[in-house]
Structure formats: structure tokens, C-alpha cells
Enzyme design. Sequence first.
Site, PDB file in Angstrom:
ATOM      1  N   GLU A  77      45.691  36.918  34.163  1.00 21.51           N
ATOM      2  CA  GLU A  77      45.587  35.510  33.787  1.00 21.51           C
ATOM      3  C   GLU A  77      44.781  34.781  34.852  1.00 21.51           C
ATOM      4  OE1 GLU A  77      49.525  33.968  33.086  1.00 21.51           O
ATOM      5  OE2 GLU A  77      49.973  35.575  31.653  1.00 21.51           O
ATOM      6  N   GLY A 112      45.593  36.538  39.043  1.00 17.99           N
ATOM      7  CA  GLY A 112      44.877  37.807  38.940  1.00 17.99           C
ATOM      8  C   GLY A 112      45.590  38.898  39.716  1.00 17.99           C
ATOM      9  N   TRP A 123      39.747  38.109  31.379  1.00 20.26           N
ATOM     10  CA  TRP A 123      39.167  39.370  31.841  1.00 20.26           C
ATOM     11  C   TRP A 123      39.655  40.535  30.992  1.00 20.26           C
ATOM     12  CZ3 TRP A 123      35.271  38.499  34.830  1.00 20.26           C
ATOM     13  CH2 TRP A 123      35.311  37.473  35.785  1.00 20.26           C
ATOM     14  N   ARG A 170      44.604  54.089  37.857  1.00 15.98           N
ATOM     15  CA  ARG A 170      43.849  53.807  39.082  1.00 15.98           C
ATOM     16  C   ARG A 170      43.125  55.052  39.581  1.00 15.98           C
ATOM     17  NH1 ARG A 170      48.176  49.960  42.091  1.00 15.98           N
ATOM     18  NH2 ARG A 170      47.273  48.026  41.276  1.00 15.98           N
ATOM     19  N   GLN A 181      18.233  52.386  48.663  1.00 15.45           N
ATOM     20  CA  GLN A 181      17.348  52.300  49.836  1.00 15.45           C
ATOM     21  C   GLN A 181      16.337  53.445  49.836  1.00 15.45           C
ATOM     22  OE1 GLN A 181      17.755  49.665  51.584  1.00 15.45           O
ATOM     23  NE2 GLN A 181      16.446  49.979  53.348  1.00 15.45           N
ATOM     24  N   ILE A 182      16.801  54.644  49.521  1.00 10.72           N
ATOM     25  CA  ILE A 182      15.913  55.812  49.520  1.00 10.72           C
ATOM     26  C   ILE A 182      14.838  55.681  48.428  1.00 10.72           C
ATOM     27  CG2 ILE A 182      15.923  58.305  48.923  1.00 10.72           C
ATOM     28  CD1 ILE A 182      18.466  58.518  50.691  1.00 10.72           C
ATOM     29  N   GLU A 220      41.924  46.518  38.266  1.00 11.12           N
ATOM     30  CA  GLU A 220      43.077  47.430  38.447  1.00 11.12           C
ATOM     31  C   GLU A 220      43.554  47.408  39.895  1.00 11.12           C
ATOM     32  OE1 GLU A 220      43.247  51.097  36.226  1.00 11.12           O
ATOM     33  OE2 GLU A 220      41.614  50.386  34.933  1.00 11.12           O
ATOM     34  N   SER A 249      40.467  46.124  46.282  1.00 10.27           N
ATOM     35  CA  SER A 249      40.602  47.054  47.415  1.00 10.27           C
ATOM     36  C   SER A 249      41.669  46.583  48.406  1.00 10.27           C
ATOM     37  CB  SER A 249      39.259  47.191  48.140  1.00 10.27           C
ATOM     38  OG  SER A 249      38.358  47.867  47.299  1.00 10.27           O
ATOM     39  N   GLU A 250      41.727  45.272  48.630  1.00  9.03           N
ATOM     40  CA  GLU A 250      42.726  44.755  49.569  1.00  9.03           C
ATOM     41  C   GLU A 250      44.142  45.033  49.055  1.00  9.03           C
ATOM     42  OE1 GLU A 250      40.120  43.214  48.414  1.00  9.03           O
ATOM     43  OE2 GLU A 250      38.953  42.509  50.121  1.00  9.03           O
TER      44      GLU A 250
HETATM   45  C1  LIG Z   1      34.843  43.767  34.765  1.00  3.48           C
HETATM   46  C2  LIG Z   1      36.291  43.464  34.786  1.00  3.48           C
HETATM   47  C3  LIG Z   1      37.139  43.998  33.825  1.00  3.48           C
HETATM   48  C4  LIG Z   1      38.503  43.693  33.812  1.00  3.48           C
HETATM   49  N1  LIG Z   1      39.303  44.195  32.823  1.00  3.48           N
HETATM   50  C5  LIG Z   1      40.621  43.814  32.763  1.00  3.48           C
HETATM   51  C6  LIG Z   1      41.458  44.242  31.686  1.00  3.48           C
HETATM   52  O1  LIG Z   1      41.040  44.992  30.780  1.00  3.48           O
HETATM   53  N2  LIG Z   1      42.735  43.788  31.652  1.00  3.48           N
HETATM   54  C7  LIG Z   1      43.254  42.965  32.596  1.00  3.48           C
HETATM   55  O2  LIG Z   1      44.427  42.597  32.499  1.00  3.48           O
HETATM   56  N3  LIG Z   1      42.484  42.547  33.645  1.00  3.48           N
HETATM   57  C8  LIG Z   1      41.191  42.953  33.751  1.00  3.48           C
HETATM   58  N4  LIG Z   1      40.380  42.511  34.788  1.00  3.48           N
HETATM   59  C9  LIG Z   1      40.945  41.581  35.759  1.00  3.48           C
HETATM   60  C10 LIG Z   1      41.126  42.185  37.121  1.00  3.48           C
HETATM   61  O3  LIG Z   1      42.213  43.064  37.138  1.00  3.48           O
HETATM   62  C11 LIG Z   1      41.253  41.009  38.098  1.00  3.48           C
HETATM   63  O4  LIG Z   1      39.962  40.438  38.221  1.00  3.48           O
HETATM   64  C12 LIG Z   1      41.772  41.442  39.445  1.00  3.48           C
HETATM   65  O5  LIG Z   1      43.134  41.777  39.348  1.00  3.48           O
HETATM   66  C13 LIG Z   1      41.584  40.361  40.501  1.00  3.48           C
HETATM   67  O6  LIG Z   1      42.086  39.140  40.047  1.00  3.48           O
HETATM   68  P1  LIG Z   1      41.179  37.807  40.200  1.00  3.48           P
HETATM   69  O7  LIG Z   1      39.862  38.088  39.594  1.00  3.48           O
HETATM   70  O8  LIG Z   1      41.967  36.673  39.682  1.00  3.48           O
HETATM   71  O9  LIG Z   1      40.967  37.669  41.759  1.00  3.48           O
HETATM   72  P2  LIG Z   1      42.031  37.067  42.805  1.00  3.48           P
HETATM   73  O10 LIG Z   1      43.393  37.549  42.481  1.00  3.48           O
HETATM   74  O11 LIG Z   1      41.782  35.623  42.949  1.00  3.48           O
HETATM   75  O12 LIG Z   1      41.574  37.818  44.128  1.00  3.48           O
HETATM   76  C14 LIG Z   1      40.312  37.504  44.751  1.00  3.48           C
HETATM   77  C15 LIG Z   1      40.141  38.373  45.940  1.00  3.48           C
HETATM   78  O13 LIG Z   1      41.164  38.112  46.886  1.00  3.48           O
HETATM   79  C16 LIG Z   1      41.410  39.248  47.658  1.00  3.48           C
HETATM   80  N5  LIG Z   1      42.843  39.590  47.590  1.00  3.48           N
HETATM   81  C17 LIG Z   1      43.637  39.623  46.487  1.00  3.48           C
HETATM   82  N6  LIG Z   1      44.882  39.994  46.827  1.00  3.48           N
HETATM   83  C18 LIG Z   1      44.888  40.190  48.168  1.00  3.48           C
HETATM   84  C19 LIG Z   1      45.878  40.588  49.115  1.00  3.48           C
HETATM   85  N7  LIG Z   1      47.129  40.867  48.705  1.00  3.48           N
HETATM   86  N8  LIG Z   1      45.518  40.651  50.404  1.00  3.48           N
HETATM   87  C20 LIG Z   1      44.246  40.375  50.811  1.00  3.48           C
HETATM   88  N9  LIG Z   1      43.280  40.025  49.959  1.00  3.48           N
HETATM   89  C21 LIG Z   1      43.586  39.924  48.654  1.00  3.48           C
HETATM   90  C22 LIG Z   1      40.554  40.392  47.053  1.00  3.48           C
HETATM   91  O14 LIG Z   1      39.346  40.527  47.778  1.00  3.48           O
HETATM   92  C23 LIG Z   1      40.255  39.874  45.666  1.00  3.48           C
HETATM   93  O15 LIG Z   1      39.059  40.411  45.131  1.00  3.48           O
HETATM   94  C24 LIG Z   1      39.028  42.847  34.813  1.00  3.48           C
HETATM   95  C25 LIG Z   1      38.182  42.326  35.792  1.00  3.48           C
HETATM   96  C26 LIG Z   1      36.838  42.620  35.787  1.00  3.48           C
HETATM   97  C27 LIG Z   1      35.958  42.012  36.855  1.00  3.48           C
END
Ligand SMILES: Cc1cc2nc3c(=O)[nH]c(=O)nc-3n(C[C@H](O)[C@H](O)[C@H](O)COP(=O)(O)OP(=O)(O)OC[C@H]3O[C@@H](n4cnc5c(N)ncnc54)[C@H](O)[C@@H]3O)c2cc1C
Length: 387
Positions: free
Chosen positions: A129, A133, A158, A243, A342-343, A369, A372-373
Amino acid sequence: MPDTSFLAWPFFEERHRELAAAIETWCRLHLPVDHGDVDAACRRLVAALGRDGWLAHSAPDPEAGGALDVRALCLTRETLARHDGLADFAFAMQGLGAGAISLFGTPAQRQWLKRTRTGAAIAAFALSEAKSGSDVANIAMRAARDGGDYLLNGEKTWISNGGIADVYVVFARTGEAPGAKGISAFVVPAGVEGLSVIERIEVIAPHPLARMRFEDARVPAAAMIGKPGEGFRIAMATLDVFRTTVGAAALGFARRALDEAIGRARSRRLFEGKLSDLQMVQASIAEMALDVDAAALLVYRAAWTKDIWAKDIGAARVTREAAMAKLFATERAQHVIDKAVQIHGGDGVRRGHIVESLYREIRALRIYEGASEVQKVVIARQALSGA
Ligand SMILES: Cc1cc2nc3c(=O)[nH]c(=O)nc-3n(C[C@H](O)[C@H](O)[C@H](O)COP(=O)(O)OP(=O)(O)OC[C@H]3O[C@@H](n4cnc5c(N)ncnc54)[C@H](O)[C@@H]3O)c2cc1C
């Protein structure tokens, strides 16, 4: 020709080696496809992958029973990703979309698997949502009991396959407890009244992606997967399996980038020799090859661990292994692909070049899913608890 020596590793059985060879042949015949209209391309890919039996690996057969074969899932994703990111996407979403049903569905719910495994139905996973996220336990969408039904209200964003899916697994708050313990999972057919697409989302490596609204979308109580309040656990267990497969897709992208870089370094003539004669280029190739092998070890360790544990002791969790596989494989694939760009010099950023498309394809895998954090948080929690 990609390196296939990893198939001799003890993680695999003969059937996995046969599968790897067969999917490679299929990919050479059918991929890549035209990505111009991603909805149409995905529908065609799901139909073709179903027709030729590959989607059978995305979910267990509801009649025969049995568990998911995560090594087969990973080998299929790695190979598809090496040939065409959209083909990998189409395959992967059938698995993730139906994943909660595969793992926890009732016999009636598992009837959907007959259709997702053959390509007759397209699946989607609706968890994210806008306001929660990464903070999954904080989702706001509600499912309220209304007689023998639940009424779903709220928005998801998303959602991959949003708009083309036939069935959505939707996570909503049923309120048994605050936070993670008050969420439940539901099987929601696309045709249900009150469910609509309110925005199509365009991303750098396009695939069908949407924001969806649920307005008094009515589903019977029998649509709930598991028990009330188990939705968060179901979502996390589903991600535990899938994952690892995201890591496998990243591995496929990285392996393709390495192959392309080697081909380019061998053929490009500069300074009265080949690019591959230059030691800094050799260093890049060495680092890329190391990253690819290390990622493969982590991905197939996680897949093997899940398969073997699942067989021996039931619904085992591979939280640490899956998080490590996804984190390492996706992050290092980004580096590998960047080196390949780059290559290639200017050609590396030329629109339509294979390494340019890999550069776009890999990026989202480090976010969805679990970013990385989030994987680092998971790994640290496991390590600190002695798991
Ligand atoms: C191409 C694509 C396809 C997707 N498909 C689906 C799908 O099919 N179903 C579904 O439900 N969702 C889907 N998603 C959603 C995806 O799972 C979320 O984008 C993701 O969970 C991150 O949520 P957010 O975008 O709200 O970023 P945020 O939650 O706002 O996070 C932003 C950034 O904050 C940092 N961060 C987050 N948590 C932490 C932490 N605990 N500690 C330190 N740093 C942190 C990370 O760098 C992260 O990228 C998709 C997303 C993309 C981009």
C-alpha cells in the site's frame, strides 16, 4: 554459451539438470518477445509457458499434492531471465501470485492452481500500500465481516499483473489484534464487483503494474486463506520461498551480462590488441565471474535448503538463507551489469542493446519483495538471535 558447470553442484538432482537443458532449448526457440504492448506480451507469455508445461513448476498440482520444487523454480527463473526479463516476470508472478494458495490454500482454493499452472488464469499478489510499503504490518486496507462474507475496502499499489490478473491474493486488516497479528489473506477473483484499476504505473523495465481500489468488494468467508489474523505470517512464508527466486532472476541477468561482456572483450580491438588483453578489463571480468558464482551458491543453497527441509520436516522456514540469496544476488547483479555496460562503452547505453535492457531490468529487484535494507534487518535479526 553460458557456464553450466554449476549444474554439477550437489544441490541438484538429475531431473533439475534435465529441466535446465530443456528450458534453455525452449528459451532459444521462443525468446525474446516484443515488449511493445506489455499486457499483450504477458498474456501471450503466460499462455505459451502454460501450453509448454513450464508453469507446472510455479505451483504444486492440486490433485497430486506435493510441495513446490524451489530449485526448479529458480532454474526456470534464472534461464528465462537470461533470455528475456518479461518472460521471467510472467513466469514468476504465476508462482508468487498463487504462492499463498500453494502453501496454505484449502482444497477448494487450490482449484485455482489448475488454472495458474496451465496459463488459463493469471495471478497477482496484492500486499503493498502507498503508506506502508516496507512496513507491511501497518497495512490499512480493511476486510469487515458481513454475514457469511467479507467486504474489502481500501487501496493496493505496485500490484504486478494488476489489470490483467484473473485472481488476486489480497492482504487486509481483519482486526484480531493491532499490527501484524490483525491481517488476513483472501483469494479475490478479478471479476468481483467493487474491484478496479485506478492507475497504471510505468517503470523503467515495463511490465503490467497498477494501483487498485477495493470498494465494498464482497468475497465469501471461504475465500480466506488460513485463519483470521494469519495473513502476515502467510505473506512472510510466501516471500520466504519467492525471495530466493528473485535472487535466481538476478543471477540470470548477471550471467547474461557476464557472457555479453566476455564476448565484447574478446571481439573488440583497441590499442593493437583486444579489449580482453587489458588487465583492468580482466579484473572486471574476474570480479563479475566471482559475483556470479557466489550468487549462484547462495541462491541454490537457499533453494536446496527449502526443498530438503520441506520434504523432511514439513513447513520449514528458510528466512535467513532466502534473505541472503536475494540481497547478495540482486546487489551484486547490479554491479556485474554495470561493469558489462562499461565494457561495452557507448553501445552499453544505446537504447535496445541487451546490456542497456539488463541495466533497467535489474534495478527493481533490489526494492521489491523486501528492499535490500529490509533483507539486512532480517539477516541481522536471525544472526543476533542465534538462528
Ligand atoms: C516493479 C515493482 C513491482 C512490484 N510488485 C509488487 C507486487 O506484485 N505486489 C506487491 O504487493 N508489491 C509490489 N511491489 C511493491 C514493493 O514490494 C515495494 O515497493 C517495496 O516493498 C518498498 O516499498 P515502498 O516502495 O513503499 O518503499 P518504502 O517502504 O518507502 O522504502 C523506501 C526505501 O527505504 C529504505 N528502507 C525501507 N525499510 C528500511 C529499513 N527497515 N531499514 C533501512 N532502510 C529501509 C529502502 O532503501 C527502501 O527502498 C512492487 C514494486 C516494484 C517497484
